[in-house]
Design a protein around this motif. Structure first.
Motif, PDB file in Angstrom:
ATOM      1  N   VAL A 115       0.833  -1.207   0.000  1.00 52.08           N
ATOM      2  CA  VAL A 115       0.000   0.000   0.000  1.00 52.08           C
ATOM      3  C   VAL A 115       0.865   1.254   0.000  1.00 52.08           C
ATOM      4  CG1 VAL A 115      -1.689   1.315   1.338  1.00 52.08           C
ATOM      5  CG2 VAL A 115      -1.963  -1.159   1.083  1.00 52.08           C
ATOM      6  N   HIS A 116       1.907   1.262   0.822  1.00 57.69           N
ATOM      7  CA  HIS A 116       2.791   2.428   0.886  1.00 57.69           C
ATOM      8  C   HIS A 116       3.522   2.639  -0.434  1.00 57.69           C
ATOM      9  CE1 HIS A 116       6.612   4.546   2.201  1.00 57.69           C
ATOM     10  NE2 HIS A 116       5.656   5.389   2.553  1.00 57.69           N
ATOM     11  N   SER A 117       3.953   1.556  -1.068  1.00 56.90           N
ATOM     12  CA  SER A 117       4.663   1.675  -2.341  1.00 56.90           C
ATOM     13  C   SER A 117       3.739   2.201  -3.437  1.00 56.90           C
ATOM     14  CB  SER A 117       5.246   0.314  -2.744  1.00 56.90           C
ATOM     15  OG  SER A 117       6.164  -0.151  -1.778  1.00 56.90           O
ATOM     16  N   ASP A 118       2.494   1.727  -3.446  1.00 58.51           N
ATOM     17  CA  ASP A 118       1.529   2.261  -4.416  1.00 58.51           C
ATOM     18  C   ASP A 118       1.303   3.754  -4.193  1.00 58.51           C
ATOM     19  OD1 ASP A 118       1.123  -0.126  -5.751  1.00 58.51           O
ATOM     20  OD2 ASP A 118      -0.550  -0.742  -4.472  1.00 58.51           O
ATOM     21  N   PHE A 119       1.260   4.162  -2.939  1.00 59.62           N
ATOM     22  CA  PHE A 119       1.103   5.582  -2.615  1.00 59.62           C
ATOM     23  C   PHE A 119       2.284   6.393  -3.161  1.00 59.62           C
ATOM     24  CE2 PHE A 119       2.366   9.001   0.318  1.00 59.62           C
ATOM     25  CZ  PHE A 119       1.271   9.841   0.193  1.00 59.62           C
ATOM     26  N   LEU A 120       3.500   5.889  -2.967  1.00 61.86           N
ATOM     27  CA  LEU A 120       4.688   6.600  -3.457  1.00 61.86           C
ATOM     28  C   LEU A 120       4.685   6.689  -4.978  1.00 61.86           C
ATOM     29  CD1 LEU A 120       7.450   5.102  -1.129  1.00 61.86           C
ATOM     30  CD2 LEU A 120       6.383   7.358  -0.981  1.00 61.86           C
ATOM     31  N   LEU A 121       4.238   5.641  -5.656  1.00 61.36           N
ATOM     32  CA  LEU A 121       4.173   5.664  -7.114  1.00 61.36           C
ATOM     33  C   LEU A 121       3.152   6.694  -7.604  1.00 61.36           C
ATOM     34  CD1 LEU A 121       4.368   1.839  -7.954  1.00 61.36           C
ATOM     35  CD2 LEU A 121       6.129   3.569  -8.359  1.00 61.36           C
ATOM     36  N   ARG A 122       2.018   6.785  -6.909  1.00 58.73           N
ATOM     37  CA  ARG A 122       1.012   7.778  -7.314  1.00 58.73           C
ATOM     38  C   ARG A 122       1.531   9.197  -7.138  1.00 58.73           C
ATOM     39  NH1 ARG A 122      -2.537   4.287  -4.570  1.00 58.73           N
ATOM     40  NH2 ARG A 122      -2.556   5.641  -2.746  1.00 58.73           N
ATOM     41  N   GLN A 123       2.354   9.405  -6.110  1.00 60.84           N
ATOM     42  CA  GLN A 123       2.844  10.750  -5.841  1.00 60.84           C
ATOM     43  C   GLN A 123       3.864  11.222  -6.883  1.00 60.84           C
ATOM     44  OE1 GLN A 123       1.250  12.489  -3.373  1.00 60.84           O
ATOM     45  NE2 GLN A 123       0.125  10.559  -3.460  1.00 60.84           N
ATOM     46  N   LEU A 124       4.369  10.299  -7.696  1.00 61.57           N
ATOM     47  CA  LEU A 124       5.316  10.693  -8.734  1.00 61.57           C
ATOM     48  C   LEU A 124       4.643  11.508  -9.833  1.00 61.57           C
ATOM     49  CD1 LEU A 124       7.332   7.370  -9.204  1.00 61.57           C
ATOM     50  CD2 LEU A 124       8.093   9.441  -8.026  1.00 61.57           C
ATOM     51  N   ARG A 125       3.328  11.353  -9.970  1.00 60.42           N
ATOM     52  CA  ARG A 125       2.607  12.017 -11.051  1.00 60.42           C
ATOM     53  C   ARG A 125       1.551  12.962 -10.501  1.00 60.42           C
ATOM     54  NH1 ARG A 125       0.920   6.706 -14.572  1.00 60.42           N
ATOM     55  NH2 ARG A 125       2.981   6.131 -15.374  1.00 60.42           N
ATOM     56  N   LYS A 126       1.382  14.059 -11.179  1.00 55.60           N
ATOM     57  CA  LYS A 126       0.256  14.930 -10.911  1.00 55.60           C
ATOM     58  C   LYS A 126      -0.954  14.368 -11.653  1.00 55.60           C
ATOM     59  CE  LYS A 126       3.258  18.985 -10.535  1.00 55.60           C
ATOM     60  NZ  LYS A 126       3.606  20.317 -11.081  1.00 55.60           N
ATOM     61  N   PRO A 127      -2.183  14.721 -11.233  1.00 61.68           N
ATOM     62  CA  PRO A 127      -3.370  14.226 -11.951  1.00 61.68           C
ATOM     63  C   PRO A 127      -3.294  14.553 -13.434  1.00 61.68           C
ATOM     64  CG  PRO A 127      -4.009  15.263  -9.892  1.00 61.68           C
ATOM     65  CD  PRO A 127      -2.532  15.520 -10.051  1.00 61.68           C
ATOM     66  N   GLY A 128      -3.496  13.546 -14.267  1.00 64.78           N
ATOM     67  CA  GLY A 128      -3.446  13.727 -15.707  1.00 64.78           C
ATOM     68  C   GLY A 128      -2.072  13.569 -16.313  1.00 64.78           C
ATOM     69  N   GLU A 129      -1.033  13.514 -15.490  1.00 65.85           N
ATOM     70  CA  GLU A 129       0.336  13.373 -15.979  1.00 65.85           C
ATOM     71  C   GLU A 129       0.634  11.896 -16.228  1.00 65.85           C
ATOM     72  OE1 GLU A 129       4.771  15.089 -14.837  1.00 65.85           O
ATOM     73  OE2 GLU A 129       3.332  14.631 -13.236  1.00 65.85           O
ATOM     74  N   LEU A 130       1.338  11.601 -17.338  1.00 59.58           N
ATOM     75  CA  LEU A 130       1.596  10.222 -17.724  1.00 59.58           C
ATOM     76  C   LEU A 130       3.074   9.892 -17.844  1.00 59.58           C
ATOM     77  CD1 LEU A 130      -1.189   9.732 -20.433  1.00 59.58           C
ATOM     78  CD2 LEU A 130      -1.220   8.964 -18.061  1.00 59.58           C
ATOM     79  N   THR A 131       3.939  10.848 -17.552  1.00 58.40           N
ATOM     80  CA  THR A 131       5.379  10.599 -17.679  1.00 58.40           C
ATOM     81  C   THR A 131       5.874   9.700 -16.540  1.00 58.40           C
ATOM     82  OG1 THR A 131       5.835  12.635 -16.454  1.00 58.40           O
ATOM     83  CG2 THR A 131       5.809  12.780 -18.854  1.00 58.40           C
ATOM     84  N   TYR A 132       6.912   8.926 -16.824  1.00 53.48           N
ATOM     85  CA  TYR A 132       7.490   8.031 -15.834  1.00 53.48           C
ATOM     86  C   TYR A 132       8.689   8.701 -15.167  1.00 53.48           C
ATOM     87  CZ  TYR A 132       4.552   4.336 -17.650  1.00 53.48           C
ATOM     88  OH  TYR A 132       3.460   3.576 -18.014  1.00 53.48           O
ATOM     89  N   LYS A 133       8.800   8.486 -13.857  1.00 50.61           N
ATOM     90  CA  LYS A 133       9.877   9.073 -13.072  1.00 50.61           C
ATOM     91  C   LYS A 133      10.489   7.996 -12.182  1.00 50.61           C
ATOM     92  CE  LYS A 133       7.364  13.482 -12.910  1.00 50.61           C
ATOM     93  NZ  LYS A 133       6.729  14.503 -12.042  1.00 50.61           N
ATOM     94  N   ILE A 134      11.632   8.305 -11.610  1.00 46.58           N
ATOM     95  CA  ILE A 134      12.307   7.349 -10.734  1.00 46.58           C
ATOM     96  C   ILE A 134      11.579   7.265  -9.395  1.00 46.58           C
ATOM     97  CG2 ILE A 134      14.440   6.821  -9.500  1.00 46.58           C
ATOM     98  CD1 ILE A 134      15.978   8.247 -11.664  1.00 46.58           C
ATOM     99  N   PRO A 135      11.110   6.072  -8.994  1.00 52.89           N
ATOM    100  CA  PRO A 135      10.463   5.935  -7.679  1.00 52.89           C
ATOM    101  C   PRO A 135      11.448   6.230  -6.548  1.00 52.89           C
ATOM    102  CG  PRO A 135      10.042   4.025  -9.076  1.00 52.89           C
ATOM    103  CD  PRO A 135      11.123   4.815  -9.743  1.00 52.89           C
ATOM    104  N   GLN A 136      10.978   6.901  -5.530  1.00 53.69           N
ATOM    105  CA  GLN A 136      11.823   7.280  -4.399  1.00 53.69           C
ATOM    106  C   GLN A 136      11.132   6.934  -3.089  1.00 53.69           C
ATOM    107  OE1 GLN A 136      14.835   8.296  -4.914  1.00 53.69           O
ATOM    108  NE2 GLN A 136      14.843   9.092  -6.995  1.00 53.69           N
ATOM    109  N   GLY A 137      11.926   6.665  -2.061  1.00 54.62           N
ATOM    110  CA  GLY A 137      11.398   6.471  -0.713  1.00 54.62           C
ATOM    111  C   GLY A 137      10.959   5.039  -0.443  1.00 54.62           C
TER     112      GLY A 137
END
Length: 264
Positions: free
Chosen positions: A171-193
């Motif tokens: 659950v925490h990892s899914d939360f961190l992945l969601r925080q990488l993107r703003k709503p509507g944003e589709l670009t991929y970024k490096i997961p952190q934390g």
């Protein structure tokens, strides 16, 4: 409906075989979803939007895919006559298996910011959730028998703790992945934390821990078959995610592993 040990063994065997088949099929080639669909479109020189005509929005797709795994065992439990709410087997089923899929169906699916979901993958996922939901539910509702002191057994307590630990990571990892993107944003970024400091597939690692914890706590063949299937399914996915990050991001941490911290 009566318990049939032969049916339990047969269905569990099919689940293990399916996991090994998926491991063989996707060990070298990832499933075409998300970032890997983009890579495949580039390699085949096919516009991604052409592929996405055969897709559903992520929120709708995840809801439809995960729902059967929650409904099927819940219906088996509700339709059993006479009712079976008291034995420990049913409490394990409701509190662990259905609890996971309640979260995936009614919380995760509405929070996800993933890309459109391929229809063929969705269909396979729904069929699998029906199959596995029936197997786990059928065993727990009609077959499972535990001694009265099972809650004091080391297998039960360690399995529960591992399941909760894994679900927390997931659950925490899914939360961190969601925080990488703003709503509507589709670009991929490096997961952190979180566990992403150690592995590229922290969410997959958490889910794998969940189901091995569930298998230990319930100590039954169907649960161990599902745990093995999960490992075969998320292992290649984490591996291909890891390779994607290494290729795409020059500054991607080389110390990270794909799925299991410090090991793989």
């Amino acid at each position: 409906m009566q318990c049939s040990p032969c049916l339990v063994v047969a269905l569990s065997g099919v689940l293990v075989a399916l996991g090994l088949l998926i491991l063989g099929l996707y060990c070298h080639t990832p499933t075409r979803y998300g970032k890997h669909a983009e890579v495949a479109a580039e390699e085949e020189q096919q516009p991604l939007r052409e592929q996405q005509r055969r897709h559903l929005p992520a929120k709708c797709a995840w809801f439809l895919q995960e729902l059967p795994a929650f409904l099927v065992p819940a219906l088996l439990l509700a339709l059993r006559s006479p009712p079976r709410f008291a034995p420990l087997g049913c409490r394990l089923l409701v509190g662990m298996f259905c609890g996971h899929y309640f979260h995936r169906t009614f919380i995760y699916s509405f929070l996800t910011r993933g890309r459109p979901f391929p229809l063929d993958t969705l269909l396979f996922g729904m069929l699998f959730c029906v199959y596995n939901g029936f197997l786990q539910g059928y065993y727990m509702v009609y077959c499972a028998e535990y001694p009265d002191d099972w809650c004091n057994d080391i297998r039960f307590t360690s399995g529960i703790l591992l399941f909760l630990f894994g679900m927390g990571i997931n659950v925490h990892s899914d939360f961190l992945l969601r925080q990488l993107r703003k709503p509507g944003e589709l670009t991929y970024k490096i997961p952190q934390g979180g566990l992403f400091v150690y592995v590229s597939g922290a969410n997959f690692f958490g889910e794998m821990l969940e189901w091995f914890g569930y298998a230990i706590a319930t100590w039954c063949l169907p649960a161990f078959a599902f745990a093995l299937f999960t490992m075969c399914f998320v292992g290649p996915r984490a591996y291909h995610h890891h390779r994607y990050y290494l290729r795409k991001f020059i500054g991607y941490p080389r110390s990270r592993k794909a799925l299991i911290p410090f090991i793989f």
